[in-house]
Design a protein around this motif. Sequence first.
Motif, PDB file in Angstrom:
ATOM      1  N   SER B  42       0.857  -1.213   0.000  1.00  0.00           N
ATOM      2  CA  SER B  42       0.000   0.000   0.000  1.00  0.00           C
ATOM      3  C   SER B  42       0.878   1.242   0.000  1.00  0.00           C
ATOM      4  O   SER B  42       1.840   1.323   0.780  1.00  0.00           O
ATOM      5  CB  SER B  42      -0.914  -0.025   1.231  1.00  0.00           C
ATOM      6  N   ASP B  43       0.553   2.180  -0.898  1.00  0.00           N
ATOM      7  CA  ASP B  43       1.360   3.395  -1.052  1.00  0.00           C
ATOM      8  C   ASP B  43       1.063   4.334   0.117  1.00  0.00           C
ATOM      9  O   ASP B  43       0.325   5.296  -0.008  1.00  0.00           O
ATOM     10  CB  ASP B  43       1.062   4.060  -2.399  1.00  0.00           C
ATOM     11  N   ASN B  44       1.642   4.038   1.242  1.00  0.00           N
ATOM     12  CA  ASN B  44       1.380   4.740   2.498  1.00  0.00           C
ATOM     13  C   ASN B  44       2.513   5.742   2.728  1.00  0.00           C
ATOM     14  O   ASN B  44       3.699   5.389   2.661  1.00  0.00           O
ATOM     15  CB  ASN B  44       1.365   3.658   3.614  1.00  0.00           C
ATOM     16  N   SER B  45       2.170   7.009   3.018  1.00  0.00           N
ATOM     17  CA  SER B  45       3.215   8.060   3.180  1.00  0.00           C
ATOM     18  C   SER B  45       4.100   7.766   4.387  1.00  0.00           C
ATOM     19  O   SER B  45       5.276   8.108   4.419  1.00  0.00           O
ATOM     20  CB  SER B  45       2.574   9.441   3.305  1.00  0.00           C
ATOM     21  N   ASP B  46       3.461   7.121   5.421  1.00  0.00           N
ATOM     22  CA  ASP B  46       4.274   6.762   6.589  1.00  0.00           C
ATOM     23  C   ASP B  46       5.370   5.781   6.203  1.00  0.00           C
ATOM     24  O   ASP B  46       6.519   5.879   6.654  1.00  0.00           O
ATOM     25  CB  ASP B  46       3.416   6.104   7.687  1.00  0.00           C
ATOM     26  N   TYR B  47       4.962   4.808   5.373  1.00  0.00           N
ATOM     27  CA  TYR B  47       5.958   3.818   4.939  1.00  0.00           C
ATOM     28  C   TYR B  47       7.080   4.498   4.152  1.00  0.00           C
ATOM     29  O   TYR B  47       8.258   4.154   4.292  1.00  0.00           O
ATOM     30  CB  TYR B  47       5.328   2.712   4.070  1.00  0.00           C
ATOM     31  N   ARG B  48       6.698   5.458   3.307  1.00  0.00           N
ATOM     32  CA  ARG B  48       7.702   6.178   2.494  1.00  0.00           C
ATOM     33  C   ARG B  48       8.703   6.896   3.414  1.00  0.00           C
ATOM     34  O   ARG B  48       9.909   6.817   3.225  1.00  0.00           O
ATOM     35  CB  ARG B  48       7.028   7.218   1.581  1.00  0.00           C
ATOM     36  N   ASP B  49       8.096   7.585   4.430  1.00  0.00           N
ATOM     37  CA  ASP B  49       8.970   8.314   5.367  1.00  0.00           C
ATOM     38  C   ASP B  49       9.911   7.361   6.093  1.00  0.00           C
ATOM     39  O   ASP B  49      11.102   7.638   6.258  1.00  0.00           O
ATOM     40  CB  ASP B  49       8.130   9.056   6.424  1.00  0.00           C
ATOM     41  N   GLN B  50       9.331   6.257   6.515  1.00  0.00           N
ATOM     42  CA  GLN B  50      10.147   5.317   7.288  1.00  0.00           C
ATOM     43  C   GLN B  50      11.214   4.668   6.412  1.00  0.00           C
ATOM     44  O   GLN B  50      12.351   4.448   6.863  1.00  0.00           O
ATOM     45  CB  GLN B  50       9.260   4.256   7.941  1.00  0.00           C
ATOM     46  N   LEU B  51      10.858   4.422   5.164  1.00  0.00           N
ATOM     47  CA  LEU B  51      11.845   3.859   4.222  1.00  0.00           C
ATOM     48  C   LEU B  51      12.958   4.893   3.993  1.00  0.00           C
ATOM     49  O   LEU B  51      14.160   4.566   3.983  1.00  0.00           O
ATOM     50  CB  LEU B  51      11.157   3.495   2.905  1.00  0.00           C
ATOM     51  N   ALA B  52      12.565   6.161   3.853  1.00  0.00           N
ATOM     52  CA  ALA B  52      13.562   7.231   3.648  1.00  0.00           C
ATOM     53  C   ALA B  52      14.513   7.287   4.834  1.00  0.00           C
ATOM     54  O   ALA B  52      15.740   7.389   4.672  1.00  0.00           O
ATOM     55  CB  ALA B  52      12.862   8.570   3.468  1.00  0.00           C
ATOM     56  N   GLN B  53      13.942   7.190   6.048  1.00  0.00           N
ATOM     57  CA  GLN B  53      14.793   7.220   7.259  1.00  0.00           C
ATOM     58  C   GLN B  53      15.781   6.059   7.267  1.00  0.00           C
ATOM     59  O   GLN B  53      16.939   6.206   7.673  1.00  0.00           O
ATOM     60  CB  GLN B  53      13.916   7.153   8.525  1.00  0.00           C
ATOM     61  N   GLU B  76      20.971   9.208  -2.034  1.00  0.00           N
ATOM     62  CA  GLU B  76      20.080   9.506  -3.164  1.00  0.00           C
ATOM     63  C   GLU B  76      18.763   8.738  -3.016  1.00  0.00           C
ATOM     64  O   GLU B  76      17.668   9.256  -3.295  1.00  0.00           O
ATOM     65  CB  GLU B  76      20.761   9.145  -4.486  1.00  0.00           C
ATOM     66  N   ALA B  77      18.842   7.472  -2.552  1.00  0.00           N
ATOM     67  CA  ALA B  77      17.634   6.678  -2.317  1.00  0.00           C
ATOM     68  C   ALA B  77      16.780   7.347  -1.242  1.00  0.00           C
ATOM     69  O   ALA B  77      15.547   7.401  -1.339  1.00  0.00           O
ATOM     70  CB  ALA B  77      18.017   5.262  -1.892  1.00  0.00           C
ATOM     71  N   TYR B  78      17.456   7.842  -0.231  1.00  0.00           N
ATOM     72  CA  TYR B  78      16.742   8.581   0.826  1.00  0.00           C
ATOM     73  C   TYR B  78      15.996   9.765   0.217  1.00  0.00           C
ATOM     74  O   TYR B  78      14.806   9.986   0.477  1.00  0.00           O
ATOM     75  CB  TYR B  78      17.747   9.047   1.885  1.00  0.00           C
ATOM     76  N   ALA B  79      16.726  10.534  -0.646  1.00  0.00           N
ATOM     77  CA  ALA B  79      16.140  11.739  -1.238  1.00  0.00           C
ATOM     78  C   ALA B  79      14.916  11.394  -2.094  1.00  0.00           C
ATOM     79  O   ALA B  79      13.956  12.164  -2.164  1.00  0.00           O
ATOM     80  CB  ALA B  79      17.188  12.478  -2.058  1.00  0.00           C
ATOM     81  N   ALA B  80      14.970  10.180  -2.707  1.00  0.00           N
ATOM     82  CA  ALA B  80      13.866   9.762  -3.575  1.00  0.00           C
ATOM     83  C   ALA B  80      12.580   9.540  -2.789  1.00  0.00           C
ATOM     84  O   ALA B  80      11.482   9.717  -3.301  1.00  0.00           O
ATOM     85  CB  ALA B  80      14.256   8.497  -4.330  1.00  0.00           C
ATOM     86  N   TYR B  81      12.682   9.096  -1.531  1.00  0.00           N
ATOM     87  CA  TYR B  81      11.486   8.800  -0.748  1.00  0.00           C
ATOM     88  C   TYR B  81      11.127   9.911   0.235  1.00  0.00           C
ATOM     89  O   TYR B  81      10.003  10.000   0.708  1.00  0.00           O
ATOM     90  CB  TYR B  81      11.683   7.491   0.040  1.00  0.00           C
ATOM     91  N   ALA B  82      12.109  10.748   0.565  1.00  0.00           N
ATOM     92  CA  ALA B  82      11.872  11.746   1.625  1.00  0.00           C
ATOM     93  C   ALA B  82      11.168  12.976   1.083  1.00  0.00           C
ATOM     94  O   ALA B  82      11.215  13.255  -0.109  1.00  0.00           O
ATOM     95  CB  ALA B  82      13.201  12.154   2.247  1.00  0.00           C
ATOM     96  N   GLN B  83      10.541  13.677   2.010  1.00  0.00           N
ATOM     97  CA  GLN B  83       9.938  14.956   1.643  1.00  0.00           C
ATOM     98  C   GLN B  83      10.941  16.059   1.974  1.00  0.00           C
ATOM     99  O   GLN B  83      11.805  15.878   2.849  1.00  0.00           O
ATOM    100  CB  GLN B  83       8.668  15.158   2.463  1.00  0.00           C
ATOM    101  N   THR B  84      10.841  17.161   1.285  1.00  0.00           N
ATOM    102  CA  THR B  84      11.748  18.276   1.572  1.00  0.00           C
ATOM    103  C   THR B  84      11.347  18.894   2.908  1.00  0.00           C
ATOM    104  O   THR B  84      10.177  18.768   3.299  1.00  0.00           O
ATOM    105  CB  THR B  84      11.673  19.347   0.461  1.00  0.00           C
ATOM    106  N   PRO B  85      12.223  19.572   3.613  1.00  0.00           N
ATOM    107  CA  PRO B  85      13.635  19.756   3.256  1.00  0.00           C
ATOM    108  C   PRO B  85      14.465  18.494   3.548  1.00  0.00           C
ATOM    109  O   PRO B  85      14.215  17.817   4.547  1.00  0.00           O
ATOM    110  CB  PRO B  85      14.074  20.904   4.169  1.00  0.00           C
TER     111      PRO B  85
END
Lengths: 110, 814
Positions: B42-53, B76-85
């Motif tokens: 599931s395209d969950n924003s929490d998962y994206r954030d946690q993956l970025a971390q 770079e992988a982090y940057a792909a999933y993380a939100q700015t800044p």
Amino acid sequence: MLKHTPYQIIGVGEDAADAEIKQAYLQLAKRHPPDCDQLQFRRIRQAYELIKDEESRLHYALFDLPDIEFELLLDDAFRRETPAQAMAPGDFMQLFAEESVNSALAKSGR
Amino acid sequence: MNESVSGLSAEESDLLQKARKLFAAGRYPQAAELFKELLNRSDNSDYRDQLAQCYLQWALNTAGQGRLKQAGPLWEAYAAYAQTPLVAQDKYISWLLAEREFSKAYPALEKLGAAQLDHQFPELAVLLGFLLVSGNTALASHLPPDSALFRHWQFVKAALAAYRDGRFEACKQALKSLPYRSAFRDFRILLRAQLCPDPAEAQLSKIPESSPYRSAADAAIASLQAGAELVASLAKLEPHHRRVVAIACGLSANQIQLVETVSGESGWLTDKVRFYLALQYRSLFGPEAAQAFCLGRLAHYPDGFQDYLNYFGTANAFEENRIHALLCEKAKNSHDAQRYWRRCIEILQGNGTTENRKIAMILRHMAALVPREEAVDLLVESLDYDAAHKESYLGILTFYGLEQPDSAQYEHWLERSLKGFPHDVDILVNAVKSAAKRKSIGQIREYARALLNIDPANKTAKQQLFGDYVAQARRLISSENYAAAEERLQSAEQCIVEKEQRAQLDLLRGVYCRPVQERGQFDKQTIDALEKLGDDPVSKQFQLLMESALLNRPCPVSLPVEDAELTSRQLKHLIALIEYYDEQSIGGNCLAEALNQIGKPVKHSIARLAKNEALMLSWCGVLERVGHFDLLRHCVALAGEPDKKPIWLYYKTLAGCHGDVSRLDHITLFQLQNAMAEARAENDSKAVLLIGRLIERSQIASDPFVFKQEVSAVDSHSQSEDLYEALFGHIPAEAMEKLERKVRDIMLETDPVQFAEQAMRRYAASNDIQTLRLLFDDPDFFASAALLEAAEQLQIDIGVAMKDVVARFTHTLS
């Protein structure tokens, strides 16, 4: 040459007589008074005590085992004849050559 | 990452739990895999954030391990999933720069704003500045043109250009344009130090460890040093900087090679390394200095001796033995040192009498290394080569006079000394003391006057003359010639050196030096005289008793001392008084008698002071000296744990045998030997000396050979000695030496009584215990049993068993 024997420190030959040794010692002590360089004066004084009379010289010849610090050898072998100067600009800029940059970058990346 | 997992399927919830756990445990790659799977479900924003971390921490971790190349793509992988800044952008850029990935680094740089670079990422700014200084000038065009870094670079560029051209004043001016807070601050310090090297070291030390300029600063400091300091600094530099500084300092190839070798040794240079460096680089150090250094170093690295000889050789056999002897001394191997010195002497003897002084000097030197009883023989020997050495005579006199008293030897050496040095103060002092000991009044006067002619303030001479005048005064008092007695007392007054003497004169004058009929027990003169003796009635009574006894008169005054209690100061005074009368050799029986009369207050005073060990030991010492063993026993019993210190065993033993050392049994002697070894280990030289002397006196007192001569009969001791020889005579000397050493160790570890008890228990099954008990009273049987124990512990087969020993010695019992 590293002055390590008491004769070298006082600046007399090994066959010098008491009076000559005393004279040399007094002159040297005058040049290096204890209030200017206590360490050097002590070194001179100790050297004199070792060779001041025949009994002392004989004692020194029989029972002395030299005890020179390695640092003293290095001091002598790496002494400078002239006071230290800043590096020439060419040498100074060499400190920023590629190898140095690599190591600085590697360190800063961690 | 501790959000609720409600509303998820069990499987997803389980997966999320696992992913979080892995993240918390720092297992970022595994956590990232699970978060990716969750994101696929599931395209969950929490998962994206946690993956970025996960990627961010993974990148930072990887960079921390020095794997910068791998760290970049992870960021770079982090940057792909993380939100700015985005965070750690500065780190990412520095990793790219380190890996020379300029194609990625420059666009990333261009994305930074001026404020971001100057204020958020000061470390990156410093690094970029360092790269610019290092010649990576292309970088400048990718910097925000409105950034402080870019502006400051223009000043630095000008300063560098001026510096390269040798326009140092212009360089200084350009540097002045840089504001205090600048990414080039460390560089400014570094370049200023080059322009004005005098206080350079202090300036350069301000550059922090984390700065990219730090290692260049270290190199700049090294370039200003010399000697050992330069070598130590060079050794710590990076190889490239080391080479630059070595060249800048004008070091030779040989010097550079030595520096490289020292750098290769991590940390502290061992004695061995130093020894071989001096050998290898002897041309650099100077052959003579290198040889002297290596010779001295042999004391710490004796294995180098052969190499030392190979490289430097020695002048002659004498020199080789001399070096060996000195090295053995340094290694505290006195036995071998003596052996090598003996070889030196033999060589010198071959050169005729010209070397006599050296031989005497060596013998005196050897004397200083051995126990006193051996030393005295060496001193005597040295006089054969240098008969005019006064200190040797004095050493011999001290030995026979004090350390191991032997009056015949002492007199012999005193005579020789006086012949050689008739006007020497030290020798005359010995002569006066000896005359006093022999009570030779004529000689006391002769030597004392000779002494006072040379040294008018000589204490010994004055003391002896004082004693002489007082003795004369006493005789005159006894014959009631008081006027003449007063004259002698006045003469004695001229010789006073200690306060006890003044008190003695006051007492003689006040109490005795007047007709009996003029004296009352407590008349004014008596009271005045007693006043002057101090505040302690016990010491006063002691003095009255002594003086009365010496005058052969009844004691005129009886002070109330029964309940007196001495303080530690008063007891010290009493000790000094006893020593004073004893020193004058006028005590005799009256000393013991006087002590008996003040025994009661003294006993309960020392009972109170028993914890003051130093005082108790002084008291024991004086009691031993005057031979008052009853009081000594009392004192030892009060001392608490008398076995605690070896010296107490000495006094206990002495008190126990009432000073009669012939009464000591072999068990006590073994205990004393243990105590002596213990005292030696504790560096208690006084105890070693006293116990050693006691043992020796005891041995002399029970010497079988003396016994044989006197009684002309074969005694059992020599018989058992033969048995010992018959049992163990076959053992080779080398093995015997080992066994005897082991016996000494066993006796040190185990108390002799305990050893005998253990042995008896052990052999009781096959032997009659009463027989064993009797046998263990024989010192040779005891020694045999100890030797068997030593052989067993060392696993040396000596071919003798306990039953053989018992069988042999049992005959002696009948």
